[in-house]
Design a protein around this motif. Structure first.
Motif, PDB file in Angstrom:
ATOM      1  N   LEU A 259       0.829  -1.197   0.000  1.00  0.00           N
ATOM      2  CA  LEU A 259       0.000   0.000   0.000  1.00  0.00           C
ATOM      3  C   LEU A 259       0.870   1.256   0.000  1.00  0.00           C
ATOM      4  N   ARG A 260       1.928   1.243   0.858  1.00  0.00           N
ATOM      5  CA  ARG A 260       2.813   2.410   0.900  1.00  0.00           C
ATOM      6  C   ARG A 260       3.548   2.612  -0.416  1.00  0.00           C
ATOM      7  N   GLU A 261       3.918   1.510  -1.059  1.00  0.00           N
ATOM      8  CA  GLU A 261       4.601   1.618  -2.347  1.00  0.00           C
ATOM      9  C   GLU A 261       3.672   2.216  -3.411  1.00  0.00           C
ATOM     10  N   ILE A 262       2.420   1.768  -3.428  1.00  0.00           N
ATOM     11  CA  ILE A 262       1.469   2.320  -4.402  1.00  0.00           C
ATOM     12  C   ILE A 262       1.307   3.822  -4.184  1.00  0.00           C
ATOM     13  N   ILE A 263       1.226   4.239  -2.916  1.00  0.00           N
ATOM     14  CA  ILE A 263       1.059   5.666  -2.622  1.00  0.00           C
ATOM     15  C   ILE A 263       2.301   6.457  -3.038  1.00  0.00           C
ATOM     16  N   SER A 264       3.501   5.928  -2.752  1.00  0.00           N
ATOM     17  CA  SER A 264       4.703   6.682  -3.145  1.00  0.00           C
ATOM     18  C   SER A 264       4.874   6.664  -4.658  1.00  0.00           C
ATOM     19  N   GLN A 265       4.466   5.575  -5.312  1.00  0.00           N
ATOM     20  CA  GLN A 265       4.498   5.531  -6.774  1.00  0.00           C
ATOM     21  C   GLN A 265       3.491   6.511  -7.387  1.00  0.00           C
ATOM     22  N   ARG A 266       2.362   6.666  -6.737  1.00  0.00           N
ATOM     23  CA  ARG A 266       1.376   7.649  -7.217  1.00  0.00           C
ATOM     24  C   ARG A 266       1.977   9.048  -7.200  1.00  0.00           C
ATOM     25  N   GLU A 267       2.669   9.367  -6.108  1.00  0.00           N
ATOM     26  CA  GLU A 267       3.280  10.695  -5.987  1.00  0.00           C
ATOM     27  C   GLU A 267       4.349  10.898  -7.063  1.00  0.00           C
ATOM     28  N   LEU A 268       5.162   9.849  -7.297  1.00  0.00           N
ATOM     29  CA  LEU A 268       6.202   9.916  -8.323  1.00  0.00           C
ATOM     30  C   LEU A 268       5.585  10.082  -9.716  1.00  0.00           C
ATOM     31  N   LEU A 269       4.556   9.287  -9.976  1.00  0.00           N
ATOM     32  CA  LEU A 269       3.866   9.341 -11.269  1.00  0.00           C
ATOM     33  C   LEU A 269       3.243  10.724 -11.489  1.00  0.00           C
ATOM     34  N   LEU A 270       2.648  11.292 -10.439  1.00  0.00           N
ATOM     35  CA  LEU A 270       2.074  12.636 -10.540  1.00  0.00           C
ATOM     36  C   LEU A 270       3.156  13.631 -10.981  1.00  0.00           C
ATOM     37  N   LYS A 271       4.326  13.518 -10.344  1.00  0.00           N
ATOM     38  CA  LYS A 271       5.423  14.431 -10.630  1.00  0.00           C
ATOM     39  C   LYS A 271       5.917  14.257 -12.071  1.00  0.00           C
ATOM     40  N   GLU A 272       6.077  13.007 -12.484  1.00  0.00           N
ATOM     41  CA  GLU A 272       6.580  12.716 -13.833  1.00  0.00           C
ATOM     42  C   GLU A 272       5.580  13.149 -14.913  1.00  0.00           C
ATOM     43  N   PRO A 331       6.536  -0.256  -9.701  1.00  0.00           N
ATOM     44  CA  PRO A 331       7.512   0.759 -10.110  1.00  0.00           C
ATOM     45  C   PRO A 331       7.970   0.553 -11.562  1.00  0.00           C
ATOM     46  N   GLY A 332       8.228  -0.680 -11.965  1.00  0.00           N
ATOM     47  CA  GLY A 332       8.663  -0.962 -13.330  1.00  0.00           C
ATOM     48  C   GLY A 332       7.598  -0.604 -14.359  1.00  0.00           C
ATOM     49  N   GLU A 333       6.365  -0.985 -14.077  1.00  0.00           N
ATOM     50  CA  GLU A 333       5.256  -0.687 -14.996  1.00  0.00           C
ATOM     51  C   GLU A 333       5.069   0.824 -15.143  1.00  0.00           C
ATOM     52  N   ASN A 334       5.206   1.545 -14.038  1.00  0.00           N
ATOM     53  CA  ASN A 334       5.014   3.001 -14.080  1.00  0.00           C
ATOM     54  C   ASN A 334       6.136   3.681 -14.860  1.00  0.00           C
ATOM     55  N   ARG A 335       7.375   3.223 -14.612  1.00  0.00           N
ATOM     56  CA  ARG A 335       8.534   3.785 -15.309  1.00  0.00           C
ATOM     57  C   ARG A 335       8.384   3.604 -16.827  1.00  0.00           C
ATOM     58  N   GLU A 336       8.005   2.392 -17.230  1.00  0.00           N
ATOM     59  CA  GLU A 336       7.840   2.116 -18.662  1.00  0.00           C
ATOM     60  C   GLU A 336       6.725   2.963 -19.271  1.00  0.00           C
ATOM     61  N   LEU A 337       5.646   3.112 -18.533  1.00  0.00           N
ATOM     62  CA  LEU A 337       4.534   3.924 -19.038  1.00  0.00           C
ATOM     63  C   LEU A 337       4.992   5.370 -19.253  1.00  0.00           C
ATOM     64  N   VAL A 338       5.718   5.910 -18.284  1.00  0.00           N
ATOM     65  CA  VAL A 338       6.197   7.287 -18.399  1.00  0.00           C
ATOM     66  C   VAL A 338       7.126   7.416 -19.617  1.00  0.00           C
ATOM     67  N   GLU A 339       7.990   6.433 -19.844  1.00  0.00           N
ATOM     68  CA  GLU A 339       8.880   6.443 -21.020  1.00  0.00           C
ATOM     69  C   GLU A 339       8.076   6.506 -22.309  1.00  0.00           C
ATOM     70  N   ILE A 340       7.058   5.651 -22.405  1.00  0.00           N
ATOM     71  CA  ILE A 340       6.218   5.617 -23.608  1.00  0.00           C
ATOM     72  C   ILE A 340       5.535   6.975 -23.795  1.00  0.00           C
ATOM     73  N   LEU A 341       5.044   7.554 -22.701  1.00  0.00           N
ATOM     74  CA  LEU A 341       4.355   8.843 -22.791  1.00  0.00           C
ATOM     75  C   LEU A 341       5.323   9.961 -23.200  1.00  0.00           C
ATOM     76  N   LYS A 342       6.547   9.900 -22.686  1.00  0.00           N
ATOM     77  CA  LYS A 342       7.547  10.930 -23.034  1.00  0.00           C
ATOM     78  C   LYS A 342       7.902  10.879 -24.509  1.00  0.00           C
ATOM     79  N   ASN A 343       7.904   9.664 -25.074  1.00  0.00           N
ATOM     80  CA  ASN A 343       8.290   9.498 -26.481  1.00  0.00           C
ATOM     81  C   ASN A 343       7.145   9.716 -27.452  1.00  0.00           C
ATOM     82  N   TYR A 344       5.972   9.992 -26.929  1.00  0.00           N
ATOM     83  CA  TYR A 344       4.791  10.185 -27.789  1.00  0.00           C
ATOM     84  C   TYR A 344       4.818  11.596 -28.385  1.00  0.00           C
ATOM     85  N   LYS A 345       4.455  11.711 -29.629  1.00  0.00           N
ATOM     86  CA  LYS A 345       4.418  12.955 -30.414  1.00  0.00           C
ATOM     87  C   LYS A 345       5.775  13.368 -30.959  1.00  0.00           C
TER      88      LYS A 345
END
Ligand SMILES: *Cc1c(COP(=O)(O)O)cnc(C)c1O
Length: 345
Positions: A259-272, A331-345
């Motif tokens: 649960l704590r990991e999901i919450i800290s990942q949410r905060e990281l994902l929000l920032k990214e 964490p791995g799934e979120n990192r990969e998603l952010v990479e894909i989103l950064k490379n879009y457009k």
């Protein structure tokens, strides 16, 4: 002051529930020849406890309420349907929900032939109690609120929710499916203060048991016993009861860390996500998902599907044009998603 008896449908008030074999004989030991079960043990040849006493007591202890305050359903969706069936006379009574919010309030209303009126949240997805209460009619029996709200992710302002609880002479349902992802403890700690309050929670999200189908309703003993009377006798199967008890008692530390990991990942994902230029808005979240606003959201949604990343397109939802809802993953799934989103457009 609310009069519960006037709110409950007469046929439900008058209902004598089905009496199971286990209701008639409550002892523990003996040879059971009363329920037409198979006598050959395989771990599930006997009917389960229709009152889910053991699972209920574990959940009651966890939430610091009495077992008489707890109803368990086959997912919290069962509780939503039961509330319509108990309080709303089909085609006569009405319910009220916020919009945008969870789709099941409207689906269950339609199934029960109950008119659902929807009151709009403000532009920042907040509850305006006065505007909501304006939509109440003499036939409004139920109000559905959802906090943290789905699909927007935010907690509803507590003072506004309390206004609704205090001013409405009917049942106020607060769906807290995502409350464990929030710092806020929600309304369970003040359950006894409001006779008209029903709180919905679930083992499906923070507790990681969506496949078991166990949802909870917390309310007064009067409302809980009414829900118990109307439900199917064996609504939670024996395997789900056993596995849920095992998970709740056995994996506490692991669950807490997840649960704590999901919450800290949410905060990281929000920032990214906020760093990505083409994303127009990243909405605050007290849940395990994030709503974003992107011009051409549906095109991005399909692009992500091509990359085998499945998120939820919420573009067609009221006040949610061009939005996508992203569930927080590992964490791995979120990192990969952010990479894909950064490379879009
Ligand atoms: C997921 C969800 C539920 C569903 O819970 P189940 O217990 O799995 O039926 C209820 N309410 C909201 C707002 C949800 O997002």
């Amino acid at each position: 002051m609310m009069e519960l008896i006037k709110l409950i449908r007469k046929n439900i008030m008058d209902l004598a529930p089905y009496s199971t074999a286990r209701d008639e004989y409550k002892g523990e030991i003996g040879v059971y020849l009363d329920a037409n079960e198979s006598p050959y043990a395989n771990g599930f040849n006997r009917y389960p406890d229709p009152y889910q006493q053991e699972l209920k007591s574990v959940i009651a202890r966890m939430r610091q309420v009495s077992p008489e305050n707890v109803f368990l359903g086959n997912g919290s969706d069962e509780a939503i349907d039961l509330l319509y069936r108990i309080f709303c006379e089909p085609r006569l009574d009405q319910a009220l929900a916020i919009r945008p919010s969870y789709g099941m309030y409207a689906v269950a209303a339609r199934i029960n032939d109950v008119r659902l009126i929807e009151a709009d949240l403000t532009d920042d997805y907040q509850l305006d109690a006065e505007a909501l209460l304006q939509a109440v009619t003499p036939r409004t029996k139920l109000i559905f609120l959802c906090s943290p709200n789905n699909p927007t992710g935010n907690l509803l302002n507590k003072r506004e929710v309390m206004r609704v609880l205090e001013k409405f002479d009917g049942i106020v349902v607060i769906d807290e499916a995502y409350i464990d992802f929030s710092e806020d403890r929600g309304f369970v700690p003040v359950l006894n203060r409001y006779a008209n309050l029903v709180i919905l929670q679930t083992l499906s999200k923070a507790w990681g048991m969506a496949g078991l189908r166990v949802g909870m309703a917390f309310s007064s003993p009067e409302i809980i016993s009414c829900m118990t009377k109307v439900k199917y006798p064996y609504n939670i199967n024996g395997v789900a009861q056993k596995l849920a008890i095992g998970e709740l008692l056995g994996q506490q530390l692991q669950k807490e860390l997840q649960l704590r990991e999901i919450i800290s990942q949410r905060e990281l994902l929000l920032k990214e996500l906020k760093k990505i230029g083409y994303i127009e808005n990243v909405y605050p979240s007290d849940a395990n998902f994030i709503l974003i606003k992107v011009p051409g959201a549906t095109r991005l949604y399909h692009h992500l599907i091509e990359k085998k990343r499945i998120i939820r397109d919420r573009s067609k939802v009221f006040k949610c044009a061009d939005t996508l809802r992203i569930t927080v993953g590992t964490p791995g799934e979120n990192r990969e998603l952010v990479e894909i989103l950064k490379n879009y457009k």
